[in-house]
Motif scaffolding. Structure first.
Motif, mmCIF file in Angstrom:
data_model
loop_
_atom_site.group_PDB
_atom_site.id
_atom_site.type_symbol
_atom_site.label_atom_id
_atom_site.label_comp_id
_atom_site.label_asym_id
_atom_site.label_seq_id
_atom_site.Cartn_x
_atom_site.Cartn_y
_atom_site.Cartn_z
ATOM 1 N N ASN A 49 -6.599 -36.313 -11.493
ATOM 2 C CA ASN A 49 -5.390 -35.527 -11.268
ATOM 3 C C ASN A 49 -5.587 -34.028 -11.480
ATOM 4 O OD1 ASN A 49 -3.824 -37.874 -10.681
ATOM 5 N ND2 ASN A 49 -3.728 -38.279 -12.879
ATOM 6 N N ALA A 50 -6.722 -33.518 -10.986
ATOM 7 C CA ALA A 50 -7.038 -32.098 -11.175
ATOM 8 C C ALA A 50 -6.474 -31.196 -10.079
ATOM 9 C CB ALA A 50 -8.548 -31.910 -11.253
ATOM 10 N N ILE A 51 -5.855 -31.776 -9.042
ATOM 11 C CA ILE A 51 -5.293 -30.979 -7.963
ATOM 12 C C ILE A 51 -3.790 -30.898 -8.147
ATOM 13 C CG2 ILE A 51 -5.075 -30.725 -5.473
ATOM 14 C CD1 ILE A 51 -7.628 -32.455 -5.235
ATOM 15 N N VAL A 52 -3.311 -29.667 -8.286
ATOM 16 C CA VAL A 52 -1.892 -29.442 -8.554
ATOM 17 C C VAL A 52 -1.325 -28.404 -7.586
ATOM 18 C CG1 VAL A 52 -2.094 -30.045 -10.998
ATOM 19 C CG2 VAL A 52 -2.355 -27.665 -10.296
ATOM 20 N N GLN A 53 -0.017 -28.456 -7.420
ATOM 21 C CA GLN A 53 0.647 -27.467 -6.581
ATOM 22 C C GLN A 53 1.015 -26.281 -7.448
ATOM 23 O OE1 GLN A 53 4.045 -28.925 -4.411
ATOM 24 N NE2 GLN A 53 3.503 -27.630 -2.691
ATOM 25 N N GLU A 54 0.700 -25.089 -6.945
ATOM 26 C CA GLU A 54 1.021 -23.860 -7.692
ATOM 27 C C GLU A 54 2.473 -23.504 -7.517
ATOM 28 O OE1 GLU A 54 -2.484 -20.905 -8.149
ATOM 29 O OE2 GLU A 54 -2.320 -21.354 -6.015
#
Length: 54
Positions: A49-54
């Motif tokens: 879960n290292a991809i997040v929305q800024e």
């Protein structure tokens, strides 16, 4: 815009899910470049879960 956080383990799961090839191998983590179209296809591919929305 999405970003890859420092939680990235460099497993290589995300680049192949990107329809515009906006994910690049970096040192030490992968990065998302300006070609990102904000589709979110990469999010579910990340095992940590290292991809997040800024």
């Amino acid at each position: 815009m999405y970003k890859i956080t420092e939680e990235c383990i460099g497993c290589g799961a995300c680049p192949s899910t990107c329809p515009v090839n906006a994910i690049e191998e970096g040192t030490p983590i992968y990065t998302i470049n300006k070609d990102c179209i904000d589709c979110g296809a990469c999010v579910d591919s990340c095992p940590v879960n290292a991809i997040v929305q800024e």
